[in-house]
Enzyme design. Structure first.
Site, mmCIF file in Angstrom:
data_model
loop_
_atom_site.group_PDB
_atom_site.id
_atom_site.type_symbol
_atom_site.label_atom_id
_atom_site.label_comp_id
_atom_site.label_asym_id
_atom_site.label_seq_id
_atom_site.Cartn_x
_atom_site.Cartn_y
_atom_site.Cartn_z
ATOM 1 C CB SER A 18 56.936 -48.430 -66.602
ATOM 2 O OG SER A 18 57.398 -48.724 -67.898
ATOM 3 C CD GLU A 51 4.661 -16.420 -42.773
ATOM 4 O OE1 GLU A 51 3.521 -16.620 -42.322
ATOM 5 O OE2 GLU A 51 4.873 -16.129 -43.962
#
Length: 705
Positions: free
Chosen positions: A359, A99
């Protein structure tokens, strides 16, 4: 007679006047053209940098790995990119070669590239290359236009020069890599790499790099999910060009051409969806939010929760949270077994849901009892039928063990001993201490803390339980949990209990018999089952990490047979094994810890005495605190400096010398008149204990304000 010409010969002055006039006209034309061009440039307005810098919100883990991303408002996926650290150098090499070879040398427009493009057009009669630089392409992406004309190209050139003046080359490259189109709603190399290859663009093959270079040239006609053959052809052309330019070898290019092209998009990652949703709601408009989570641990625990929920049955979900003990950072949060499962209410975060803890609060009852000094892990305690007013607790299996060591009572999660200790510790004191340490207990409306909270008669979240248990691993201090990493961490440690008591609780819990898939003495843990089998819990820790597990139906419906030990504890041990690290040893006994058998304990510690039952030896009268009375509320005067003034304590009976303890800490002897002034420790609950020379003792709990 000859006729003379009517035209006068030109004079030198007239010629120069004409030249000057022509020059003036030319200059005026140039000035007018320049002015018009300048006006046209000014009409373009400022660069829309703020708009193009908008990206999808990204949620990343503690190491920067993507957990989840959110599409932009218009549905596009655009992820921020750092070319230096997050993009494969091989891809960048191909991109520049294909490019813009002189990207780092030109000022936005490359005259050589433009000249080459014009020459190729003239000689071939068609457009071979456009001559656009990466900066010019970025300009087109900033202001997209459909027409392809000389004016459009000129506009790109002008904008490219402006971009180069305002941004550095690295900024330009990052912005281009975030905006480049890759088909459909994918923008940027990161979104494309994740959607097409299922990975970040940090490590790409030659085939993948060439494909990502080719797609932005014609992103819609080369969409992999629509036209994979065109995409393949475009990739191969890039590879051919790279071979011609001697960027890659023919052998490497041939291998890349043989690689298949993906024909389907992969889903964007969705790890820790509940944490991500919470982070986005908290950090609005932040482009990147870094969490304390570890993506590797998060992934394996999500898979564990999903598999175990399916094994448990329909409509049952599993939630898991893992916390680093030292920092208080949340390393993993699995809010449900499947975020997208509507039958299991997958989008409800069960780590933040208030549920009955069963518990799981018992260890903190024992911890405060150890802290107050009226019981020791080797003390004996009765597990027998007992009634506290109208409340008569029973064990889970409806049997009683008789007299057992306190250690065994906690390991077996016996209910009666826990409630007897809570009665001595005080439910309000337990509630306030847990709240002080970051555990927000939710009581029924208009109800005060009571003994039932020791067996699950209160609401709490899994994340608060994990924070409290991590306080045991930290020897008595909790660290507020953190999940969003901010620049400043101003969290202070919160007091849970003293070091010796926290160590004693951990030392007891690590001996709890593990489930079938567990290894003994590797993790200190506790299980819990809420009333009606609605919630199964297991929370445990080693020296490094605390993990909490919840199993149940998000809608609160009962699940017969759902028990913490069989449903949640195996998941806890599997989760610890999947952290990828060996269990870390618990801290060593802190200074002052009493390690002794029952026979070697001081007389008052050999057997637990319920509140009001005095220890007597022979015919001697045991000591008794006459003032203040047990359960009384004392208004203590404040001095001018705002400190509490000394408070008198009066004792009857006992064999001298008498020793006074405040909250388990000895403060000295009581005089022969059996009186002493003490300095109150501050507002709130205080436990006063007196021990005589024979070991007989008495204790009261008061509240000072």
């Amino acid at each position: 007679m000859r006729e003379t010409s009517a035209i006068a010969p030109a004079t030198p002055g007239g010629r120069w006047r004409r030249i000057g006039k022509a020059a003036a006209i030319s200059v005026a034309a140039v000035l007018i053209g320049a002015g018009a061009f300048a006006a046209w440039v000014a009409s373009l307005g400022p660069l829309p940098l703020a708009q193009v810098r908008q990206v999808s919100t990204s949620i990343v883990d503690r190491n920067g790995k993507l957990l989840r991303a959110y599409a932009m408002a218009d549905g596009r996926w655009r992820l921020p990119v750092d070319a230096k650290t997050a993009v494969d150098p091989g891809y960048l090499k191909l991109l520049f070669a294909y490019e813009d070879r002189r990207f780092y040398r030109h000022g936005g427009v490359d005259p050589l590239a433009l000249g080459r493009a014009v020459f190729q057009f003239v000689t071939s009669g068609r457009i071979v290359s456009g001559g656009s630089t990466i900066t010019m392409q970025l300009a087109r992406l900033m202001e997209p236009r459909r027409e392809r004309s000389i004016s459009a190209k000129l506009r790109q050139m002008v904008r490219a020069i402006e971009i180069e003046r305002q941004l550095s080359k690295d900024q330009i490259l990052d912005l281009y890599l975030a905006l480049a189109p890759f088909g459909g709603n994918l923008e940027g190399v990161r979104a494309a790499s994740i959607a097409y290859f299922g990975k970040e663009p940090k490590r790409l093959s030659l085939s993948e790099s060439a494909l990502l270079v080719a797609l932005p040239q014609s992103p819609e006609t080369r969409r992999l999910d629509r036209s994979p053959d065109r995409a393949r052809a475009a990739r191969d052309r890039v590879l051919d060009r790279m071979v011609e330019d001697r960027i890659v070898t023919e052998e490497d290019a041939a291998q890349a051409r043989a690689a298949p092209v993906p024909a389907l998009r992969k889903p964007m990652p969705i790890l820790a969806p509940h944490s991500a949703d919470q982070a986005v709601a908290t950090m609005k408009d932040a482009p990147v939010i870094r969490l304390t989570l570890d993506s590797s641990l998060q992934k394996v625990l999500e898979a564990l929760a999903r598999d175990r929920a399916v094994a448990q049955g329909p409509n049952i979900s599993v939630a898991i949270i893992a916390v680093d003990n030292e920092s208080g950072d949340v390393l993993a949060r699995v809010g449900s077994s499947d975020y997208f499962d509507e039958r299991r209410a997958g989008q409800v975060d069960m780590t933040r849901a208030v549920r009955s803890p069963g518990s799981t609060l018992k260890p903190f009852i024992y911890g405060l009892a150890f802290e107050d000094g009226f019981v020791h892990p080797e003390s004996l305690i009765d597990d027998r039928p007992i009634r506290f007013g109208s409340y008569a607790p029973e064990n889970f299996d409806m049997t009683f063990q008789g007299t057992v060591p306190v250690r065994k009572a906690l390991q077996l999660s016996l209910n009666v001993p826990a409630i007897a200790l809570l009665d001595r510790v005080g439910a309000s004191r337990l509630s306030s201490r847990l709240k002080q340490a970051g555990g927000n207990l939710v009581l029924p409306k208009d109800e005060a803390p009571g003994l039932a909270m020791g067996l699950g008669g209160v609401g709490v979240t899994l994340q608060d339980l994990a924070q409290l248990y991590s306080g045991l691993a930290r020897l008595g201090t909790t660290k507020p949990l953190r999940e969003i990493m901010l620049a400043k961490d101003d969290r202070d440690a919160l007091r849970l209990m003293d070091q010796v008591a926290a160590w004693q609780v951990g030392n007891v819990l690590i001996g709890t018999p593990p489930p079938e898939n567990g290894v003994p003495n590797k993790i200190a843990f506790k299980t819990g089952t809420s009333y009606g089998y609605r919630d199964a819990w297991s929370v445990g820790f080693d020296g490094r990490i605390t993990i909490g597990v919840w199993v149940g139906r998000p809608d609160g419906a009962p699940v017969p047979g759902l028990i913490g030990r069989t449903a949640a504890a195996p998941i806890l041990f599997d989760a610890l094994a999947r952290t990828g690290k060996l269990s870390a040893a618990l801290p060593k006994p802190p200074k002052g810890a009493l390690v002794a058998s029952n026979a070697r304990l001081p007389l008052p510690l050999r057997r637990f005495r319920p509140l009001g039952e005095l220890v007597r030896t022979g015919n001697d009268q045991a000591p008794r605190i006459q003032f203040p009375l047990n359960g009384s509320r004392i208004d203590v005067d404040r001095s001018n400096s705002g400190q509490f003034a000394a408070m008198p304590v009066k004792v009857a009976g006992g064999v001298l010398p008498l020793t006074m303890l405040v909250n388990g800490v000895a403060i000295g002897d009581i005089d022969s008149r059996r009186q002493r002034l003490i300095d109150p420790p501050g507002p709130g609950f205080a436990r006063l204990t007196v021990i005589d020379a024979t070991g007989a003792a008495d204790t009261v709990v008061i509240r000072m304000q």
